[in-house]
Structures are given as C-alpha cells and as structure tokens.
Design an enzyme around this catalytic site. Sequence first.
Site, mmCIF file in Angstrom:
data_model
loop_
_atom_site.group_PDB
_atom_site.id
_atom_site.type_symbol
_atom_site.label_atom_id
_atom_site.label_comp_id
_atom_site.label_asym_id
_atom_site.label_seq_id
_atom_site.Cartn_x
_atom_site.Cartn_y
_atom_site.Cartn_z
ATOM 1 N N ILE A 128 1.037 -1.027 0.234
ATOM 2 C CA ILE A 128 0.070 -0.032 0.010
ATOM 3 C C ILE A 128 1.047 1.099 0.072
ATOM 4 O O ILE A 128 1.492 1.515 1.015
ATOM 5 C CB ILE A 128 -0.849 -0.033 1.236
ATOM 6 C CG1 ILE A 128 -1.781 -1.097 1.059
ATOM 7 C CG2 ILE A 128 -1.705 1.255 1.095
ATOM 8 C CD1 ILE A 128 -2.729 -1.328 2.349
ATOM 9 N N PRO A 129 0.969 1.940 -1.193
ATOM 10 C CA PRO A 129 2.196 2.822 -1.585
ATOM 11 C C PRO A 129 2.076 4.110 -0.783
ATOM 12 O O PRO A 129 2.101 5.043 -1.328
ATOM 13 C CB PRO A 129 2.427 2.733 -3.009
ATOM 14 C CG PRO A 129 0.915 2.679 -3.169
ATOM 15 C CD PRO A 129 0.142 1.656 -2.480
ATOM 16 N N CYS A 130 2.544 4.325 0.681
ATOM 17 C CA CYS A 130 2.335 5.470 1.255
ATOM 18 C C CYS A 130 3.501 6.199 0.746
ATOM 19 O O CYS A 130 3.716 7.598 0.983
ATOM 20 C CB CYS A 130 2.263 5.371 2.718
ATOM 21 S SG CYS A 130 3.119 4.006 3.491
ATOM 22 N N HIS A 131 4.641 5.585 0.400
ATOM 23 C CA HIS A 131 5.845 6.098 -0.167
ATOM 24 C C HIS A 131 5.599 7.055 -1.125
ATOM 25 O O HIS A 131 6.447 8.020 -1.632
ATOM 26 C CB HIS A 131 6.908 5.152 -0.105
ATOM 27 C CG HIS A 131 6.755 4.401 -1.464
ATOM 28 N ND1 HIS A 131 5.960 3.275 -1.224
ATOM 29 C CD2 HIS A 131 7.105 4.252 -2.621
ATOM 30 C CE1 HIS A 131 5.996 2.577 -2.300
ATOM 31 N NE2 HIS A 131 6.490 3.066 -3.126
ATOM 32 N N ARG A 132 4.400 7.202 -1.774
ATOM 33 C CA ARG A 132 4.117 7.892 -2.994
ATOM 34 C C ARG A 132 3.509 9.175 -2.685
ATOM 35 O O ARG A 132 2.829 9.859 -3.479
ATOM 36 C CB ARG A 132 3.493 7.144 -4.195
ATOM 37 C CG ARG A 132 4.096 5.846 -4.678
ATOM 38 C CD ARG A 132 3.293 4.993 -5.599
ATOM 39 N NE ARG A 132 4.049 3.802 -6.236
ATOM 40 C CZ ARG A 132 3.448 2.735 -6.273
ATOM 41 N NH1 ARG A 132 2.096 2.646 -6.351
ATOM 42 N NH2 ARG A 132 3.901 1.700 -6.589
#
Length: 173
Positions: A128-132
């Site tokens: 779940i790409p919270c780094h984006r």
Amino acid sequence: MSYSMLYKSPVQNLELISDGESLTHVLYKYNDTTVTHPTNPDLDIFKKVVEWLNEYFSGNRPQIDFSLKPEGTDFQKSVWRKLQEIEYGQLKTYGDLANLVGEERNKPNMSAQAIGGAVGSNPISIIIPCHRVVGKDGSLTGYGGTINHKIKLLELEQVDMNNLYRPKNSTKP
C-alpha cells in the site's frame, strides 16, 4: 491466529504478517531479525507476497494477486484504498488525497493533516504505497520507513526527484 516471516529487502528487513489468508502488515524491522508471531513461510499468502516483493525490488510493476486486510478505522481504510490507486512511479500530495477522500466521503474540506495521520498509520508498507505521498511543496515528509527508504523506493520507481527535497527537520534519516 497470526503468522510472521522475515523478508530481507534491499531497503531493510521487513516483517510480513498474515492471518493465514490475507496480508495484514508489512513492517520495517530496525536492527532486528526477530518476528512477532509464529513463523510459517510456507503459507500461500507469504509465497505470493514474497514473489510480489521480489518483482517490485527488481524494478518491475507486479500486480497484487493476494488479499490485503489492513486493520484500522473506516476513515483510515478509505485513505489506504486511495493510496492503492496511486500508480507506480506517480506521486500525490496530502492535499490531493484530502480532496479525493473528501469527495468520496462527501466532506469537501477534508484536512490534509488528517490524511497524513492515516497515511502514517498504514500497516502494509510498500504494497500500500504510502511512499508515493509528498508535501505540496515537494517535501519528502511523512514516511515511517525513514526518508532514506522513501527516496530509495521512489528512485526504484524512477520518479523524477528534481522537484522533491528532504525536509530539514526530519526525525528519521
């Protein structure tokens, strides 16, 4: 019952946690190789997640073909669903997410800070790409996996880093 396994990624050891059928957590392990639950790396869910992570860290764009089951409030879950819509190599700001979640929840004045709190509570890092998610001014703020890891993940995804910067007061490198 929950099960764990350790995955040695290029950015940091990761603890994968599952309820036996779905992935519930991907957690960074700092200077630690112990897991919090009984290990069972032969679970089908772990095999699929490991395959996904191997593909991702090889620079590919794998599709999620396994069940995700992050635990949180309805609000957090709505934010995490929006995170999953951010395409590989793309970025959104906290304000962008506030608008998207606010529209979905019929709350046009959704707070970017509230979104930041939900993003920071994401239990399934990387997948779940919270780094984006970045600040509206290009700040690489707000990643529980450290700013250095966020930068590595974005570089892996070949994000143009020219307009992004490391916040001066970051508590984690």
